[in-house]
Scaffold this active site. Structure first.
Site, PDB file in Angstrom:
ATOM      1  N   SER A 142     -88.345 -25.649  10.260  1.00 26.60           N
ATOM      2  CA  SER A 142     -88.467 -27.106  10.388  1.00 26.60           C
ATOM      3  C   SER A 142     -89.177 -27.417  11.693  1.00 26.60           C
ATOM      4  CB  SER A 142     -87.093 -27.764  10.411  1.00 26.60           C
ATOM      5  OG  SER A 142     -87.204 -29.147  10.695  1.00 26.60           O
ATOM      6  N   TYR A 157     -78.465 -27.185  13.635  1.00 29.53           N
ATOM      7  CA  TYR A 157     -79.642 -27.099  12.755  1.00 29.53           C
ATOM      8  C   TYR A 157     -80.866 -26.649  13.555  1.00 29.53           C
ATOM      9  CZ  TYR A 157     -83.017 -28.662   9.181  1.00 29.53           C
ATOM     10  OH  TYR A 157     -84.018 -28.724   8.241  1.00 29.53           O
TER      11      TYR A 157
END
Ligand code: NAP
Length: 252
Positions: A142, A157
């Site tokens: 990401s 995350y």
């Protein structure tokens, strides 16, 4: 870009980017081994790919367990004779909380699902690709954790997704000479259940963060994964490839 006759594992195939990838890779001629926890949703993805002419089989399971990574590779071998590529894409955001408020259980679950799963996947998949003499592995990372800006409440995350980029560089370096390429794909905000699909206010907020003033579709991200798995990217390995509508180069 074509994957004719190539056998590809896709995890996170029950939804979002992974489901879009199954359609695209299937149309490109791949034999698909599809994974995620929800069997009914996986079967819908597989059926849609079969309707488009692909060979597709499913195995439901949890990517945070080594046995599941191994079983997906076994299935590729028994059903299709071996493994050529993998799109290791399953992931979760977990609780969005500042670290002092975040439970240890949440940290452990996010790291296990997003990062330890990648170690398991590579450990199971690389020997099968060495048997073939070639292969391509793509991990979905990401922009979060890799771009300059930090996002509030996303410590677990961000750490997991940045960790994937480090793992990819090492894997690429270890196995390039054996014909195995390993890359990370870093999407920007993408309209999927994880990305806020169905929540118009959230989608508008996230779209506005991107210089392109929109989010990606799952199919657009799947196209980049297809490139990284296909022969068109034959000299590409060890990269952290952004497909993020410019969010990483945003100034404010
Ligand atoms: P999504 O629609 O929520 O899909 C996530 C997929 O991961 C589902 O198929 C889910 O299936 C699977 N999954 C989650 N935990 C799992 C586990 N323990 N074992 C097996 N499968 C598991 O989200 P998405 O946006 O397509 O996300 C795909 C990847 O893109 C993720 O790695 C995510 O971090 C990354 N990403 C997304 C965005 C975005 O804005 N959407 C941006 C950057 C990166 P089950 O629930 O059936 O297990």
């Amino acid at each position: 870009m074509d994957l004719q006759g190539k056998t590809i594992i896709i995890t996170g195939a029950s939804s979002g980017i992974g489901a879009a990838a199954a359609q695209l890779f299937g149309k490109a001629g791949a034999n698909l081994v599809l994974g995620a926890r929800r069997a009914a949703e996986l079967e819908s993805t597989a059926q849609a790919a079969r309707n488009a002419g692909a060979n597709a089989i499913i195995l439901a399971g949890d990517v945070s367990e080594y046995g599941y990574a191994d079983a997906l590779v076994d299935l590729a071998r028994t059903e299709f004779g071996g493994l050529d590529g993998a799109f290791n894409n399953a992931g979760i955001v977990g609780d969005m909380l500042a670290v002092p408020d975040m439970s240890i259980a949440n940290w452990d679950q996010v790291i296990a699902t997003n990062l330890t799963s990648a170690f398991f996947a590579a450990k199971a998949q690389i020997p099968a690709m060495l048997e073939r003499g070639s292969g391509s592995i793509v991990f979905t990372s990401s922009f979060v954790g890799v771009s300059n800006g930090g996002l509030a409440g996303m410590g677990a995350y961000a750490a997991s997704k940045a960790g994937l980029v480090g793992l990819v560089k090492s894997l690429a370096s270890d196995h390039a000479a054996a014909g195995i390429r390993v890359n990370a794909l870093l999407p920007g905000g993408t309209v999927t259940p994880m990305g806020g699909e169905g929540d118009a206010d959230l989608l508008a907020f996230v779209a506005d963060l991107h210089p392109m003033k929109r989010m990606a579709s799952a199919a657009e991200i799947a196209e980049v994964a297809l490139f990284l798995l296909s022969g068109q990217s034959s000299f590409v390995t060890g990269t952290a490839m952004l497909a993020d509508g410019g969010i990483s180069v945003r100034l404010v």
